[in-house]
Motif scaffolding. Structure first.
Motif, mmCIF file in Angstrom:
data_model
loop_
_atom_site.group_PDB
_atom_site.id
_atom_site.type_symbol
_atom_site.label_atom_id
_atom_site.label_comp_id
_atom_site.label_asym_id
_atom_site.label_seq_id
_atom_site.Cartn_x
_atom_site.Cartn_y
_atom_site.Cartn_z
ATOM 1 N N VAL A 186 4.356 -2.275 -2.172
ATOM 2 C CA VAL A 186 5.693 -2.654 -2.622
ATOM 3 C C VAL A 186 6.351 -3.559 -1.587
ATOM 4 C CG1 VAL A 186 5.975 -0.566 -3.989
ATOM 5 C CG2 VAL A 186 6.726 -0.584 -1.607
ATOM 6 N N ALA A 187 7.362 -4.300 -2.053
ATOM 7 C CA ALA A 187 8.027 -5.257 -1.173
ATOM 8 C C ALA A 187 9.106 -4.619 -0.315
ATOM 9 C CB ALA A 187 8.631 -6.389 -2.010
ATOM 10 N N SER A 188 9.656 -3.504 -0.765
ATOM 11 C CA SER A 188 10.740 -2.868 -0.016
ATOM 12 C C SER A 188 10.713 -1.362 -0.237
ATOM 13 C CB SER A 188 12.096 -3.428 -0.462
ATOM 14 O OG SER A 188 12.343 -3.071 -1.812
ATOM 15 N N GLU A 189 11.427 -0.644 0.607
ATOM 16 C CA GLU A 189 11.473 0.811 0.500
ATOM 17 C C GLU A 189 12.137 1.268 -0.793
ATOM 18 O OE1 GLU A 189 10.090 3.212 2.313
ATOM 19 O OE2 GLU A 189 9.097 1.613 3.427
ATOM 20 N N GLU A 190 12.999 0.419 -1.365
ATOM 21 C CA GLU A 190 13.662 0.780 -2.610
ATOM 22 C C GLU A 190 12.658 0.940 -3.755
ATOM 23 O OE1 GLU A 190 14.707 -1.588 -0.567
ATOM 24 O OE2 GLU A 190 16.546 -0.612 0.153
ATOM 25 N N GLU A 191 11.517 0.298 -3.649
ATOM 26 C CA GLU A 191 10.507 0.370 -4.704
ATOM 27 C C GLU A 191 9.518 1.511 -4.489
ATOM 28 O OE1 GLU A 191 8.619 -3.457 -5.483
ATOM 29 O OE2 GLU A 191 10.262 -4.451 -4.443
ATOM 30 N N ARG A 192 9.638 2.208 -3.380
ATOM 31 C CA ARG A 192 8.631 3.204 -3.034
ATOM 32 C C ARG A 192 8.599 4.394 -4.009
ATOM 33 N NH1 ARG A 192 5.432 4.770 1.124
ATOM 34 N NH2 ARG A 192 6.040 2.932 2.329
ATOM 35 N N GLN A 193 9.771 4.898 -4.382
ATOM 36 C CA GLN A 193 9.801 6.119 -5.191
ATOM 37 C C GLN A 193 9.103 5.941 -6.541
ATOM 38 O OE1 GLN A 193 13.643 7.984 -5.488
ATOM 39 N NE2 GLN A 193 12.940 9.541 -6.931
ATOM 40 N N PRO A 194 9.438 4.896 -7.343
ATOM 41 C CA PRO A 194 8.726 4.749 -8.623
ATOM 42 C C PRO A 194 7.241 4.457 -8.426
ATOM 43 C CG PRO A 194 10.201 2.884 -8.217
ATOM 44 C CD PRO A 194 10.535 3.919 -7.206
ATOM 45 N N ALA A 212 -12.432 13.036 -7.125
ATOM 46 C CA ALA A 212 -11.500 13.410 -6.057
ATOM 47 C C ALA A 212 -10.640 12.194 -5.740
ATOM 48 C CB ALA A 212 -12.276 13.858 -4.819
ATOM 49 N N ALA A 213 -9.379 12.224 -6.160
ATOM 50 C CA ALA A 213 -8.507 11.055 -6.037
ATOM 51 C C ALA A 213 -7.376 11.315 -5.059
ATOM 52 C CB ALA A 213 -7.933 10.688 -7.399
ATOM 53 N N GLN A 214 -7.098 10.308 -4.260
ATOM 54 C CA GLN A 214 -5.933 10.332 -3.388
ATOM 55 C C GLN A 214 -5.283 8.962 -3.464
ATOM 56 O OE1 GLN A 214 -7.781 11.176 0.423
ATOM 57 N NE2 GLN A 214 -7.958 9.005 0.911
ATOM 58 N N GLY A 215 -4.038 8.864 -2.977
ATOM 59 C CA GLY A 215 -3.359 7.583 -3.087
ATOM 60 C C GLY A 215 -2.269 7.426 -2.057
ATOM 61 N N GLU A 216 -1.785 6.205 -1.966
ATOM 62 C CA GLU A 216 -0.728 5.903 -1.008
ATOM 63 C C GLU A 216 0.070 4.702 -1.483
ATOM 64 O OE1 GLU A 216 -1.980 4.312 2.774
ATOM 65 O OE2 GLU A 216 -3.875 3.591 1.939
ATOM 66 N N VAL A 217 1.299 4.617 -1.005
ATOM 67 C CA VAL A 217 2.158 3.459 -1.237
ATOM 68 C C VAL A 217 2.393 2.798 0.107
ATOM 69 C CG1 VAL A 217 4.412 2.644 -2.026
ATOM 70 C CG2 VAL A 217 3.263 4.534 -3.228
ATOM 71 N N ARG A 218 2.203 1.494 0.171
ATOM 72 C CA ARG A 218 2.403 0.741 1.407
ATOM 73 C C ARG A 218 3.467 -0.328 1.194
ATOM 74 N NH1 ARG A 218 -1.768 0.145 5.469
ATOM 75 N NH2 ARG A 218 -3.228 1.901 5.381
ATOM 76 N N THR A 219 4.131 -0.689 2.258
ATOM 77 C CA THR A 219 5.151 -1.737 2.209
ATOM 78 C C THR A 219 4.694 -2.914 3.056
ATOM 79 O OG1 THR A 219 6.879 -0.055 2.015
ATOM 80 C CG2 THR A 219 7.579 -2.288 2.619
ATOM 81 N N GLY A 220 4.790 -4.116 2.503
ATOM 82 C CA GLY A 220 4.399 -5.297 3.261
ATOM 83 C C GLY A 220 3.752 -6.352 2.395
ATOM 84 N N LYS A 221 2.977 -7.232 3.004
ATOM 85 C CA LYS A 221 2.251 -8.259 2.267
ATOM 86 C C LYS A 221 1.113 -7.594 1.496
ATOM 87 C CE LYS A 221 3.144 -12.122 5.430
ATOM 88 N NZ LYS A 221 2.512 -13.148 6.299
#
Length: 274
Positions: A186-194, A212-221
């Motif tokens: 995501v481009a900003s922290e505001e987009e992290r929750q959805p 076996a699935a895992q995931g993450e949200v990252r901010t940046g390019k």
């Protein structure tokens, strides 16, 4: 992966740059017990053949040698191979047309070839055009690439296409008995929750299939974070979409997908959805 991909097409010029693509294609064919259609594009046109018949003859001789070598390579690993030379002015057109005629659902191709004035491109011009115009999914394999054995990573966004990417990546992971890692940038922290809610939902969707699935949200390019996630998760196959309005799927040449394809040390499966 026989249920996922039943008509494989290897596109190769059988140079040192095609080694990874050829190896992975034959590994896939062997694993799935599938025949391997192979197209060897040969640059040619009537004017060229008329003005330089000796060069055209040499090209035909070289193509015959390459065909014999590919047949021997396939025989050595027990793969049934169907080889075809296609002549035309634009190699990518011949590859795309062969995929259409064969009804292929996966093209396996190298990342780039001989360095030239186009060497600044991360992905070869011919390969970029194949990915852009292909009627099916495309697996781009770097020169030293090999079959994935550790983890599948899906680069996604919270869209309908993102759900399709997860479904395909989960199917690949299940077939290979590998874990799945999801990453959303995501481009900003505001987009992290959805984005996190989407990732959580997709993890739940993958698990009933035994993945076996895992995931993450990252901010940046996006391309930087996707590649960083590949490293940190220990993934050796990247799955991503090719079209759409998302940052991941928008532009193949000069965009995020182009950079991921060009900079990854591992194969990249680019999905085309109708």
């Amino acid at each position: 992966m026989a249920e996922l991909f039943s008509r494989l097409l290897l596109a190769t010029e059988h140079t040192e740059f095609d080694t990874g693509a050829e190896t992975v294609a034959m590994d896939l064919a062997q694993r799935c017990q599938l025949p391997l259609a192979t197209v060897l594009p040969l640059v040619s046109n009537p004017e060229y053949e008329a003005l330089a018949p000796q060069l055209a003859a040499r090209a035909e001789h070289d193509a015959a040698t390459k065909i014999a070598q590919l047949r021997a390579q396939a025989d050595a690993v027990g793969v049934t191979i169907a080889l075809r030379v296609r002549r035309g002015e634009e190699p990518y057109c011949e590859i795309v047309q062969e995929a259409r005629e064969q009804g292929s659902d996966l093209i396996i191709i190298r990342r780039r070839g001989k360095r030239s004035f186009l060497a600044n491109l991360l992905v070869g011009e011919m390969v970029s055009k194949v990915v852009a115009h292909a009627p099916c999914h495309v697996l781009i394999v770097p020169r030293e690439g090999c079959m994935w054995r550790r983890r599948v990573l899906a680069a996604v966004e919270p869209t309908a296409q993102g759900r399709q990417v997860v479904a395909t990546a989960a199917a690949v992971a299940a077939e290979c008995g590998l874990p799945l890692h999801l990453v959303c940038v995501v481009a900003s922290e505001e987009e992290r929750q959805p984005a996190q809610a989407f990732i959580n939902g997709m993890q739940d969707q993958a698990r009933p299939a035994g993945v076996a699935a895992q995931g993450e949200v990252r901010t940046g390019k996006p391309f930087t974070e996707i590649l960083a996630s590949v490293t940190s998760s220990g993934s050796d196959l990247i799955v991503m979409g090719s079209r759409g309005d998302s940052r991941i799927g928008r532009a193949l040449v000069g965009g995020v997908a182009q950079k991921v394809m060009g900079l990854s040390e591992h194969p990249v499966l680019v999905l085309h959805f109708k």
